[in-house]
Design an enzyme around this catalytic site. Structure first.
Site, PDB file in Angstrom:
ATOM      1  N   ASN A  57      -1.622  20.482   0.799  1.00 37.77           N
ATOM      2  CA  ASN A  57      -0.900  21.482   1.311  1.00 37.77           C
ATOM      3  C   ASN A  57      -0.197  21.231   2.742  1.00 37.77           C
ATOM      4  O   ASN A  57       0.940  21.282   2.767  1.00 37.77           O
ATOM      5  CB  ASN A  57      -1.603  22.752   1.415  1.00 37.77           C
ATOM      6  CG  ASN A  57      -1.994  23.705   0.248  1.00 37.77           C
ATOM      7  OD1 ASN A  57      -1.309  22.866  -0.840  1.00 37.77           O
ATOM      8  ND2 ASN A  57      -2.684  24.543   0.194  1.00 37.77           N
ATOM      9  N   ARG A 407       9.311  23.601 -14.246  1.00 42.69           N
ATOM     10  CA  ARG A 407       8.209  22.525 -14.038  1.00 42.69           C
ATOM     11  C   ARG A 407       7.330  22.624 -15.600  1.00 42.69           C
ATOM     12  O   ARG A 407       7.019  23.713 -16.223  1.00 42.69           O
ATOM     13  CB  ARG A 407       7.236  22.749 -13.070  1.00 42.69           C
ATOM     14  CG  ARG A 407       7.819  22.851 -11.776  1.00 42.69           C
ATOM     15  CD  ARG A 407       6.769  23.075 -10.626  1.00 42.69           C
ATOM     16  NE  ARG A 407       7.255  23.366  -9.523  1.00 42.69           N
ATOM     17  CZ  ARG A 407       7.677  22.808  -8.436  1.00 42.69           C
ATOM     18  NH1 ARG A 407       7.771  21.414  -8.707  1.00 42.69           N
ATOM     19  NH2 ARG A 407       8.015  23.219  -7.328  1.00 42.69           N
ATOM     20  N   ARG A 437      11.282  20.767  -6.642  1.00 38.45           N
ATOM     21  CA  ARG A 437      10.728  19.850  -5.763  1.00 38.45           C
ATOM     22  C   ARG A 437       9.415  19.122  -6.119  1.00 38.45           C
ATOM     23  O   ARG A 437       8.617  19.940  -6.490  1.00 38.45           O
ATOM     24  CB  ARG A 437      10.694  20.835  -4.328  1.00 38.45           C
ATOM     25  CG  ARG A 437      10.241  19.783  -3.127  1.00 38.45           C
ATOM     26  CD  ARG A 437       9.973  20.521  -1.909  1.00 38.45           C
ATOM     27  NE  ARG A 437      11.300  20.689  -1.347  1.00 38.45           N
ATOM     28  CZ  ARG A 437      11.602  21.950  -0.707  1.00 38.45           C
ATOM     29  NH1 ARG A 437      10.655  22.781  -0.730  1.00 38.45           N
ATOM     30  NH2 ARG A 437      12.661  22.161  -0.205  1.00 38.45           N
ATOM     31  N   HIS A 467      15.120  29.146 -11.588  1.00 42.13           N
ATOM     32  CA  HIS A 467      13.607  29.354 -11.058  1.00 42.13           C
ATOM     33  C   HIS A 467      13.266  30.360 -12.393  1.00 42.13           C
ATOM     34  O   HIS A 467      12.070  30.428 -12.667  1.00 42.13           O
ATOM     35  CB  HIS A 467      13.584  29.677  -9.915  1.00 42.13           C
ATOM     36  CG  HIS A 467      12.063  29.668  -9.662  1.00 42.13           C
ATOM     37  ND1 HIS A 467      11.477  30.786  -9.388  1.00 42.13           N
ATOM     38  CD2 HIS A 467      11.159  28.888  -9.344  1.00 42.13           C
ATOM     39  CE1 HIS A 467      10.129  30.672  -9.137  1.00 42.13           C
ATOM     40  NE2 HIS A 467      10.201  29.386  -8.873  1.00 42.13           N
ATOM     41  N   TYR A 500      -3.161  28.741 -12.739  1.00 38.84           N
ATOM     42  CA  TYR A 500      -2.231  29.659 -12.094  1.00 38.84           C
ATOM     43  C   TYR A 500      -2.265  31.350 -12.838  1.00 38.84           C
ATOM     44  O   TYR A 500      -2.259  31.049 -14.131  1.00 38.84           O
ATOM     45  CB  TYR A 500      -0.913  29.459 -12.123  1.00 38.84           C
ATOM     46  CG  TYR A 500      -0.522  28.087 -11.127  1.00 38.84           C
ATOM     47  CD1 TYR A 500      -1.529  27.100 -10.585  1.00 38.84           C
ATOM     48  CD2 TYR A 500       0.728  27.816 -10.874  1.00 38.84           C
ATOM     49  CE1 TYR A 500      -1.197  26.116  -9.752  1.00 38.84           C
ATOM     50  CE2 TYR A 500       1.000  26.577 -10.084  1.00 38.84           C
ATOM     51  CZ  TYR A 500       0.298  25.922  -9.601  1.00 38.84           C
ATOM     52  OH  TYR A 500       0.241  24.652  -9.005  1.00 38.84           O
ATOM     53  N   ARG A 596       0.185  36.328  -1.794  1.00 38.27           N
ATOM     54  CA  ARG A 596      -1.011  35.168  -1.639  1.00 38.27           C
ATOM     55  C   ARG A 596      -0.559  34.383  -0.540  1.00 38.27           C
ATOM     56  O   ARG A 596      -1.440  34.010   0.330  1.00 38.27           O
ATOM     57  CB  ARG A 596      -0.699  34.297  -2.698  1.00 38.27           C
ATOM     58  CG  ARG A 596      -1.762  33.168  -2.947  1.00 38.27           C
ATOM     59  CD  ARG A 596      -1.313  32.009  -3.745  1.00 38.27           C
ATOM     60  NE  ARG A 596      -0.221  31.103  -3.343  1.00 38.27           N
ATOM     61  CZ  ARG A 596       0.732  30.898  -4.141  1.00 38.27           C
ATOM     62  NH1 ARG A 596       0.931  31.196  -5.450  1.00 38.27           N
ATOM     63  NH2 ARG A 596       1.683  30.069  -3.637  1.00 38.27           N
TER      64      ARG A 596
END
Length: 733
Positions: A57, A407, A437, A467, A500, A596
């Site tokens: 991260n 993605r 990205r 998105h 996820y 989050r």
């Protein structure tokens, strides 16, 4: 109905005091990740994983966020963040906040985790701890496997300082010519093509409880460092020091000037592989001043860009140890559950000559019965979304498939199903977002693969990232055309769907089908649709719709009704949304936010945000779903979709939020929110000053992990009442 409330005096919500800094809020999020690596309740190898996530991260944070701030400083940008900080002040505060966390991380790994690993037969050794036999083995391994790969690079007037690639681990080596006594500087790159940690064979492993340890080995750079004589024969090795650099890795793309977006992004990706301007240098504290100064000078960095690290650099590589066969040191494996309504779905008939028709419903019949909500990874992504696309690809009555891909995985069964659909004569249109990205290269590959079989591939809109997570399947049924939709909160990626948390809605409601048809025309053609029947679409109507929903709760509260908002998302940054939430809080609307990551709203400010509570949940799964609940005088409305409350989502991306119209599904979502609000194991409460405090069970109160509760719920072992969403009945510890 209660007496209408008095309208409070106006406040200027442009005042910076009402906002937390975005970058510092993100650092607080990453500190919560680090806490999981240090929490003794987390299984040992999972703690190594969280160590790796923390480092990974940070790498991305420097490559994107810090790099952007440094560019602003260099360009003498004086624009303030909406919390009032200049770019320079933000960089200073990032450094001040981050350095103690980096020290804490490495000290914990060196002093706590390494010793705990040895208790379980995992020995990460230093070269000087090896026996002679172990050294002989690694020296031979170096000669056979490592030496041929390495290229030592001298630095002198005829050899300029070499280019140091992004995120590479390196050795700065000082050598001396024994004949002339002249000293030289050289750089040796630790090759990424080799494993970072080198294991010893079982016969040379340390004995643990009377048998070879599970893993014994050393870091790769130490095997190189202790064989430098082979790289510089005839020279005396004076000393060596490890270092690692991070470079700007954001794409500098002018879309409106690109004739071919795909080719333009490919060119930018070549630049990223090389890397942009250095933004961070990681070194050991023992590095001599001469070496440190040399690196700073040649990399054109300042002392403020240096992060001193005790021990191993690049702890993102600790992910390697998750592959060890030590199930007792990991979370118990989770097998996603197939929902009852999908357990009798028959497999698609790929080749009718080789298969008998299986009993059971087809996927489309299940959706025609009523809407279907999936919650991943608790419920199976493969048995739902992947199977839906596969059915559509091979169903003779399906005429067209339209889909957005932001993605996806490298071996995507979804892309393979789309290819099969095109080969089966379906009309297939896919919007592949090339600007996702760090997934640009993967998406370019899939775009070309899809185009090669006749799929209509669109690369998105200039100036906007696409998105939204949507699928539209058009099917001929008797005397009509019916449209089936999937609208989700997460990517169409079977691998991340196991990690996820995300929701996806299947429906064949006419209004949603019509809305998605209009949305795809907007994405693929010249349509400029301004209104939608049910969908909230960014950048068209989403911002205004959300502001309207908040305003309705404000008006209800002012008129004496109960007001209630609960929202779950990844990040809350948008100042206009935050100001509206403040206004709602001031008139008594009860607001719970489950954020989050980044949250720029300050809860608990007297007469401003006293009725707002914010929690963050960090656990084995990455909380990624977005849910929005509004009480609406008891006529509750709840939505799911792809957008956070950030300017980029509301203004610069194509996003889709869908209302949940099935009453039972709406109750299920309320129940999920209630479980999360009751979490006292993985939930952290945001304080007014921007810090977070982890919840702990009270006396005689059992520990409650929302993720564990949801796993138990889908297995049918618990029943949880869904009354926690009633106004003012906020679940608290």
């Amino acid at each position: 109905m209660a007496k209408p409330k008095k309208i409070p005096p106006q406040i200027d919500f442009k005042d910076p005091q009402y906002y937390l800094n975005r970058e510092l809020s993100w650092l607080e999020f990453n500190s919560r990740v680090l806490h999981e690596a240090m929490d003794s309740r987390t299984p040992l190898l999972e703690r190594l994983k969280f160590m790796g996530i923390f480092s990974s991260n940070l790498d991305e944070f420097f490559m994107v966020r810090v790099a952007a701030l440094q560019q602003q400083v260099e360009a003498k940008v004086i624009q303030l963040a909406f919390d009032g900080r200049t770019p320079t002040q933000q960089l200073d505060d990032i450094s001040f906040s981050l350095r103690p966390s980096v020290v804490q991380q490495h000290q914990h790994f060196q002093k706590v985790l390494r010793s705990q690993l040895t208790n379980h037969g995992v020995y990460i050794l230093d070269y000087i701890e090896l026996s002679q036999k172990q050294r002989n083995y690694l020296d031979n391994y170096f000669e056979d496997q490592i030496f041929p790969v390495i290229t030592p690079l001298a630095v002198d007037p005829s050899h300029p300082f070499p280019y140091i690639s992004n995120l590479s681990l390196n050795l700065a080596v000082l050598i001396k010519n024994p004949e002339t006594e002249e000293e030289f500087f050289a750089r040796v790159k630790v090759p990424k093509v080799l494993p970072r940690f080198l294991p010893l064979p079982p016969e040379l492993s340390i004995q643990h409880n009377g048998k070879p340890a599970t893993w014994t080995g050393i870091p790769l750079e130490q095997a190189i460092a202790h064989n430098l004589e082979s790289l510089f024969p005839g020279m005396n090795i004076q000393e060596y020091h490890t270092f690692r650099i991070t470079r700007d890795a954001d794409l500098g793309l002018e879309e409106d000037e690109a004739d071919d977006l795909l080719l333009a992004i490919e060119q930018e990706l070549r630049k990223r592989r090389v890397g942009g301007t250095p933004v961070r240098l990681e070194i050991n504290p023992q590095t001599p001043e001469a070496v440190r100064s040399r690196l700073l000078q040649d990399l054109e960095l300042d002392d403020t860009d240096v992060y001193e690290v005790e021990g191993l650099l690049g702890l993102r590589d600790l992910m390697y140890f998750m592959s060890l066969p030590l199930p007792g040191l990991k979370d118990k494996p989770w097998q996603s559950v197939v929902p009852a309504r999908l357990q009798r779905i028959r497999e698609p008939i790929v080749n009718p000559d080789l298969m008998e028709i299986e009993e059971g419903k087809d996927f489309f019949a299940v959706i025609r019965d009523r809407d279907l909500l999936l919650h991943h990874p608790y419920q199976s992504f493969t048995a739902s979304v992947v199977k839906f696309i596969t059915h559509a690809a091979h169903d003779a009555d399906v005429l067209a498939i339209k889909m957005t891909l932001y993605r996806t995985s490298g071996d995507s069964p979804i892309v393979n199903a789309l290819i099969a659909a095109a080969e089966n004569g379906k009309q297939v249109s896919v919007l592949v977002e090339l600007k996702a990205r760090f997934d640009e290269e993967n998406n370019i590959y899939w775009a070309r693969r899809l185009e090669s079989v006749g799929v209509h591939v669109v690369y998105g809109l200039v100036g906007l990232k696409t998105h939204c997570k949507t699928i539209l399947v058009v099917r001929r049924e008797k005397d009509r055309i019916r449209r089936y939709v999937h609208i989700g909160t997460g990517n169409y990626n079977p691998k991340t769907a196991r990690l996820y948390t995300d929701f996806g809605l299947f429906s064949c409601r006419d209004e949603l089908g019509a809305d998605l048809t209009d949305l795809y025309n907007y994405l693929t053609g010249y349509s400029r649709q301004k209104s939608y029947r049910q969908l909230l679409v960014a950048p068209v109507n989403m911002r205004d719709r959300f502001l309207g929903l908040i305003k309705r709760e404000i008006e209800n509260a002012q008129n004496g009704f109960s007001g209630r908002i609960v929202a779950k998302m990844n990040s809350l940054v948008d100042p206009q949304i935050i100001a509206s939430l403040y206004e709602a809080s001031r008139v008594g609307v009860q607001i719970d936010l489950i954020i989050r990551g980044v949250c720029c709203l300050r809860p608990g400010i007297k007469e401003v945000s006293e009725n707002i509570r914010v929690i963050s949940i960090i656990g084995r799964f990455l909380e990624h779903s977005r849910i929005f609940y509004f009480y609406n005088k008891g006529q509750e409305e709840i939505f799911i979709g792809s957008a956070d409350w950030m300017p980029r989502n509301l203004d610069r991306r194509v996003e889709a939020i869908v209302p949940i119209l099935d009453g039972d599904i709406a109750k299920d979502l309320q129940e999920v929110l209630g479980i999360m609000l009751a979490d006292n194991r993985q939930a952290w409460e945001l304080q007014t000053d921007g810090s977070y405090v982890q919840r702990r069970p009270g006396e005689n109160c059992p520990e409650s992990s929302s993720q564990q509760a949801l796993m138990a719920m889908v297995l049918g072992s618990v029943g949880i009442n869904s009354n926690s969403m009633e106004p003012r009945k906020v679940v608290r510890t």
